[in-house]
Design an enzyme around this catalytic site. Structure first.
Site, short mmCIF file in Angstrom:
data_model
loop_
_atom_site.label_atom_id
_atom_site.label_comp_id
_atom_site.label_asym_id
_atom_site.label_seq_id
_atom_site.Cartn_x
_atom_site.Cartn_y
_atom_site.Cartn_z
N LEU A 70 -113.09 23.64 52.28
CA LEU A 70 -113.84 23.87 53.51
C LEU A 70 -115.25 23.27 53.43
O LEU A 70 -115.74 22.98 52.33
CB LEU A 70 -113.91 25.38 53.79
CG LEU A 70 -112.52 26.03 53.98
CD1 LEU A 70 -112.60 27.55 53.84
CD2 LEU A 70 -111.94 25.64 55.33
N PRO A 71 -115.91 23.07 54.58
CA PRO A 71 -117.15 22.30 54.60
C PRO A 71 -118.37 22.94 53.95
O PRO A 71 -119.22 22.24 53.40
CB PRO A 71 -117.42 22.10 56.11
CG PRO A 71 -116.11 22.32 56.78
CD PRO A 71 -115.40 23.32 55.94
N THR A 99 -117.10 22.56 47.93
CA THR A 99 -118.38 22.48 47.21
C THR A 99 -119.38 23.31 48.00
O THR A 99 -119.74 22.96 49.12
CB THR A 99 -118.86 21.03 47.08
OG1 THR A 99 -117.92 20.30 46.30
CG2 THR A 99 -120.22 20.98 46.40
N LYS A 174 -120.45 21.09 39.26
CA LYS A 174 -120.31 20.07 40.31
C LYS A 174 -121.67 19.57 40.79
O LYS A 174 -121.91 18.36 40.87
CB LYS A 174 -119.51 20.65 41.48
CG LYS A 174 -119.44 19.78 42.75
CD LYS A 174 -118.65 18.51 42.53
CE LYS A 174 -118.70 17.60 43.74
NZ LYS A 174 -117.85 18.06 44.85
N LYS A 249 -125.39 16.49 51.01
CA LYS A 249 -125.02 17.90 50.96
C LYS A 249 -125.11 18.44 49.53
O LYS A 249 -125.69 19.49 49.27
CB LYS A 249 -123.59 18.09 51.49
CG LYS A 249 -123.04 19.50 51.30
CD LYS A 249 -121.54 19.54 51.50
CE LYS A 249 -120.97 20.87 51.04
NZ LYS A 249 -119.50 20.93 51.13
#
Length: 295
Positions: A70-71, A99, A174, A249
């Site tokens: 998901l975003p 993420t 990450k 992001k």
């Protein structure tokens, strides 16, 4: 004769990454129960062999595992609070491959575990081609028991599955990894363009630096200059690959985490600023390596 599946897996979020990941779970012999808000994404998932559902709640019903891609963190929380918890069977294993920020990852795992589920945060590295090819790297946070349950599912979608530590450790790995990637890509771009302006053939610079102390992934495996080194998005007009908005992001998440942890990140901060400027200049459709164009 009725087909026998290994597991029933709900997959929520079938975008550029999720669609290929869900298809690879089908190829591995799982029954994939797919949901996305996009009708086009659902149609592609159906074509790949997934069962498709009109709501996330329906997709989660009967699922032994739930995978989400998901975003952002707010959407992850909304989906788990509203559509997963209480709708997936008790005891199911949850794998969030989005993420998101570390704090949200830890919160979602804590709440799902309080409702008798197990869960890991398992963000990915590798991009769209790796998602389609099943060669992603997964960085996984969660208990040893949850990791062992999640590992065979992740193996069907990736080439490397690494248990990074407790809840949130996957997200930590990450964002730190991608902050390093941003720094090395900018450094590679600066060095390549400086060498060129000083009269050194870019291919010669690549041949020298890629075999000496300048060796790094951005240069050797993702060369940002067209016609030099390995084939990369640079050779396709900087299309595909890892889009600039996604790098921005991740750098925003890294800067938030650095502030929370009181970590000094002067190069990371500068990289974040340069990528913010690059995105703001109208480069949202380009791969992150296109930052070399600013030089």
């Amino acid at each position: 004769m009725e087909r026998k599946y290994h597991m029933k897996i709900a997959f929520i979020g079938l975008g550029n990454m999720g669609g290929g990941m869900a298809a690879n779970l089908v190829k591995a012999g799982h029954e994939v129960r797919a949901f996305d808000l996009s009708e086009d994404a659902l149609a592609a998932a159906k074509e790949a062999g997934c069962g498709t559902f009109g709501t996330a709640k329906e997709a989660c019903a009967e699922a032994e595992a739930v995978v989400s891609m998901l975003p952002n963190g707010a959407i992850v929380k909304q989906v788990y609070w509203d559509d997963v918890i209480g709708h997936a069977p008790e005891g199911a294993i949850m794998l969030d491959c989005s993420t998101i920020d570390v704090a949200t990852a830890r919160e979602v795992i804590e709440v799902t575990e309080a409702h008798n589920y197990q869960m890991v945060d398992a963000p990915v590295s590798g991009g769209i081609a790796a998602a389609n090819g099943g060669t992603l790297t997964f960085m996984v946070g969660g208990t040893e028991e949850a990791f062992k349950r999640a590992e065979p599912i992740l193996n069907a979608m990736g080439k490397a599955v690494i248990h990074a530590g407790d809840a949130g450790a996957g997200q930590t790995a990450k964002i730190c990894n991608n902050m390093l990637l941003a720094i090395t890509m900018i450094g590679t771009a600066e060095a390549m363009k400086m060498a060129e302006k000083l009269g050194l053939d870019p291919q010669k610079f690549y041949e020298i630096s890629s075999q000496s102390s300048g060796y790094n992934w951005s240069l050797n495996a993702y060369t940002p200059l067209p016609g030099v080194g390995v084939e990369s998005p640079a050779d396709n007009g900087y299309a595909g690959g890892f889009a600039t908005p996604l790098m921005v992001k991740d750098l925003r998440l890294a800067m938030e985490a650095a502030e929370t942890a009181d970590a000094a990140v002067p190069l990371g901060s500068r990289a974040a600023s340069l990528y913010e400027d690059f995105l703001g200049a109208g480069n949202e459709a380009l791969d992150f390596s296109a930052i070399i164009k600013t030089y």
